[in-house]
Design a protein around this motif. Sequence first.
Motif, short mmCIF file in Angstrom:
data_model
loop_
_atom_site.label_atom_id
_atom_site.label_comp_id
_atom_site.label_asym_id
_atom_site.label_seq_id
_atom_site.Cartn_x
_atom_site.Cartn_y
_atom_site.Cartn_z
N PRO A 1 -0.10 15.58 13.61
CA PRO A 1 -1.46 15.79 13.09
C PRO A 1 -1.81 14.76 12.03
CG PRO A 1 0.05 17.27 11.99
CD PRO A 1 0.87 16.52 13.01
N GLU A 2 -3.06 14.62 11.79
CA GLU A 2 -3.50 13.74 10.71
C GLU A 2 -3.25 14.43 9.38
OE1 GLU A 2 -7.62 11.55 9.17
OE2 GLU A 2 -7.43 12.27 11.23
N LEU A 3 -2.71 13.69 8.43
CA LEU A 3 -2.46 14.27 7.11
C LEU A 3 -3.78 14.50 6.41
CD1 LEU A 3 -0.16 14.94 5.02
CD2 LEU A 3 -0.63 12.69 4.04
N PRO A 4 -4.07 15.75 6.00
CA PRO A 4 -5.33 15.98 5.29
C PRO A 4 -5.31 15.31 3.91
CG PRO A 4 -3.96 17.95 5.25
CD PRO A 4 -3.26 16.98 6.15
N ALA A 5 -6.48 15.14 3.36
CA ALA A 5 -6.59 14.52 2.04
C ALA A 5 -6.17 15.49 0.94
CB ALA A 5 -8.01 14.03 1.80
N ARG A 6 -6.39 16.79 1.20
CA ARG A 6 -6.06 17.79 0.18
C ARG A 6 -5.64 19.08 0.85
NH1 ARG A 6 -8.61 21.98 -0.66
NH2 ARG A 6 -7.82 22.15 -2.79
N ALA A 7 -5.00 19.96 0.07
CA ALA A 7 -4.61 21.28 0.53
C ALA A 7 -4.37 22.15 -0.69
CB ALA A 7 -3.36 21.20 1.40
N ASP A 8 -4.26 23.44 -0.45
CA ASP A 8 -3.95 24.35 -1.55
C ASP A 8 -2.47 24.26 -1.94
OD1 ASP A 8 -6.58 25.49 -1.70
OD2 ASP A 8 -6.11 26.64 0.11
N VAL A 9 -1.60 24.22 -0.91
CA VAL A 9 -0.15 24.24 -1.14
C VAL A 9 0.50 23.18 -0.26
CG1 VAL A 9 1.98 25.60 -1.09
CG2 VAL A 9 -0.21 26.72 -1.64
N ALA A 10 1.39 22.41 -0.83
CA ALA A 10 2.25 21.50 -0.07
C ALA A 10 3.68 22.00 -0.17
CB ALA A 10 2.17 20.07 -0.60
N VAL A 11 4.31 22.20 0.97
CA VAL A 11 5.71 22.59 1.02
C VAL A 11 6.51 21.36 1.43
CG1 VAL A 11 7.41 24.10 2.07
CG2 VAL A 11 5.09 24.95 1.66
N VAL A 12 7.40 20.92 0.57
CA VAL A 12 8.21 19.73 0.84
C VAL A 12 9.54 20.19 1.43
CG1 VAL A 12 9.24 17.65 -0.11
CG2 VAL A 12 7.09 18.53 -1.07
N GLY A 13 9.71 19.96 2.73
CA GLY A 13 10.92 20.38 3.44
C GLY A 13 10.57 21.31 4.59
N GLY A 14 10.93 20.89 5.80
CA GLY A 14 10.59 21.66 6.98
C GLY A 14 11.76 22.42 7.57
N GLY A 15 12.62 22.96 6.70
CA GLY A 15 13.68 23.86 7.14
C GLY A 15 13.23 25.30 7.01
N GLU B 1 -4.91 26.87 2.64
CA GLU B 1 -4.58 25.58 3.26
C GLU B 1 -3.16 25.20 2.88
OE1 GLU B 1 -7.65 23.21 1.54
OE2 GLU B 1 -9.05 23.59 3.20
N VAL B 2 -2.28 25.18 3.87
CA VAL B 2 -0.85 24.91 3.64
C VAL B 2 -0.43 23.73 4.50
CG1 VAL B 2 1.49 25.82 3.74
CG2 VAL B 2 -0.42 27.35 3.16
N VAL B 3 0.24 22.78 3.87
CA VAL B 3 0.79 21.62 4.59
C VAL B 3 2.29 21.59 4.36
CG1 VAL B 3 0.83 19.10 4.80
CG2 VAL B 3 -1.33 20.30 4.34
N VAL B 4 3.07 21.51 5.44
CA VAL B 4 4.52 21.35 5.37
C VAL B 4 4.84 19.89 5.65
CG1 VAL B 4 6.75 22.03 6.31
CG2 VAL B 4 4.91 23.72 6.13
N LEU B 5 5.54 19.25 4.75
CA LEU B 5 5.92 17.84 4.89
C LEU B 5 7.42 17.75 5.13
CD1 LEU B 5 3.87 16.45 1.86
CD2 LEU B 5 3.23 16.36 4.28
N GLU B 6 7.80 17.19 6.27
CA GLU B 6 9.21 17.05 6.64
C GLU B 6 9.54 15.59 6.86
OE1 GLU B 6 12.86 16.79 7.65
OE2 GLU B 6 12.11 18.71 6.90
#
Length: 453
Positions: A13-27, A45-50
Motif C-alpha cells: 500500500p501507499e504509505l499515508p502522510a499521517r495516522a493516529d497510531v504507528a506500530v513499529v514491528g510487524g510481529g 487510523e493505524v499503520v503497522v511498519l515492518e
Amino acid sequence: MWWDDAAPSPAPPELPARADVAVVGGGYTGLWTAYHLLSEQPGIEVVVLEAEHVGFGASGRNGGWVSALFPVSGDALAARHGAPAAHAMLAALRESVEEIGRTTADEGVDAGYVRGGTLVLARGRAQEARARSEVAADARWGGGTRWLERDEALERLAAADRPGRTVLGATASPHCARVHPRRLADGLAAAVRRRGGVVVEQARVADVVREGRTHRLLLDDGRELSVGTVVRATEAWTATLPRLRRRLAPVYSLMVATAPLTAQQWDEVGLADREVFADHGHLVVYGQRTVDDRIAFGGRGAPYHYGSRIRPSFDHDDAVFAALRTTLRQLLPQVELDFTHAWGGPLAIPRDWHPSVGYDRAARVGWAGGYVGDGVATSHLAGRTLADLVTGATTSRTELPWVGHRSPDWEPEPLRWLGVNAGLRAAVLADHEERRTGSPARIAPVLDRLTGH
C-alpha cells in the motif's frame, strides 16, 4: 519451514502522510496491538511498519506453543508484586490461550490451532524432583498442571530411556495450543487490513523525531509518516536501536524439522492430541507435531553474540543443529527420522527475565516485549493491553503487574557477553551433572535466581 507455504504478500500500500497510531514491528505484538485498536475503536487510523515481512522475527520462526507460560514464576511474581497481582497475571495468560483460539476461528485464520496441552517429561530423578515441585507450585496459582506417572506419560509420548535419562513421569498442562507460527502472523495481518489498518512491509524506520504532540517517523528510504502515538514492538531487534542497546539481550534459539511421519509412525510416537512437548532439563528444548505431521523441534544452546549483534548468519549453527537432531533421534529411536529443515532466530531477554508493557502518556509512546521465548500468547495479552493504554481505557489488563514494569539495563560489554554465555554454559553443565549423579545440580539455585524463578 514455516515460510515454505506462506502466501505472497499483497501489493504494497501507499504509505499515508499521517495516522493516529504507528506500530513499529510487524510481529505478534504489533499485529495484536493494531487488531485490538481497530476492534475497540473503529475509525482509528493505524499503520503497522515492518522492516522485512510480517512475522519476520520470532513471530514467524518459533516453536508454535500458544502457552500460558510466563518467564517469571508465580512465587517470584508474588514476591515482587503481591499474591493478588500474581493470580491476576497468570489467569490473564491462561485466558489469552483461549482467546487466540476464538479469534483465529472468528477471523477464519487457518493457523492450525489445536489446544492439546503441554507434556513435559521428567527424565531422571533430578528432573522428577523439579517437576513435582512445579506441580505443587502451579497448584498455588490455579494452573491445573498435574503429574503423570511413567506409564501414562509414555502412552502420550513414547520416549526412550537412556543412561541418566530414564522417563519417570511427566507434567501435563491444559493451557497450551499448537499453531503454525507464520500462518498466524499472516492471518493477523490480513485481519488488520480488513479492519482498515495499513500494513506496510519493507518499511524500515530509521528515526523517530518528536515534534510537540506528534511524532515524525523517518524511513530509511526517505519516506515519512506523521503520527500522534508510536508503539514500539521490536522485541529482539530493540537491541539494535541506538538508544536502547542495553534494554534487552538478543539470544538465539534454533530449530530443526523432520519430513512428515506416516500414520503408522505416529502410532508408535504418540502425541495423538497434538500436545507440545519438552523435558524438565535446564537447557530449554521444545517440540510439536505440525499441521503436516512433521516434528518441529528446537532448543537453546547457540551463543550470545558480542555487542547484541543480530545477523542472518547467526540463524544457523551446525553444532546446535546436530545436537538437536541427535537429541530427537535418541528420544524417539523407534522411528526413522529424516530431517528437512533447520533455522533459527533471536529472542529477547530482559535483565531480570520480566516481560513488560508500558505507555508514556505524556510522550505518547508505548512498548511491550522481553518475552524470553514465551511470547506467542503473551504478545496477545500485550497487544490487548497496549490498545487499552493507548485509548485511555481502564481495564483489568491495565492493572496487571507487568504494566509499567522497568527492567534494569544489561551490563555494558564485555560483561554482558561473559554473563549471558556463562549462563548458557551453566545450563548445559547442570544437565550433565544431573544425568551423571541423579541429583539436582549444585548450580541449579544460581540458575533459578538468574532466570527469575
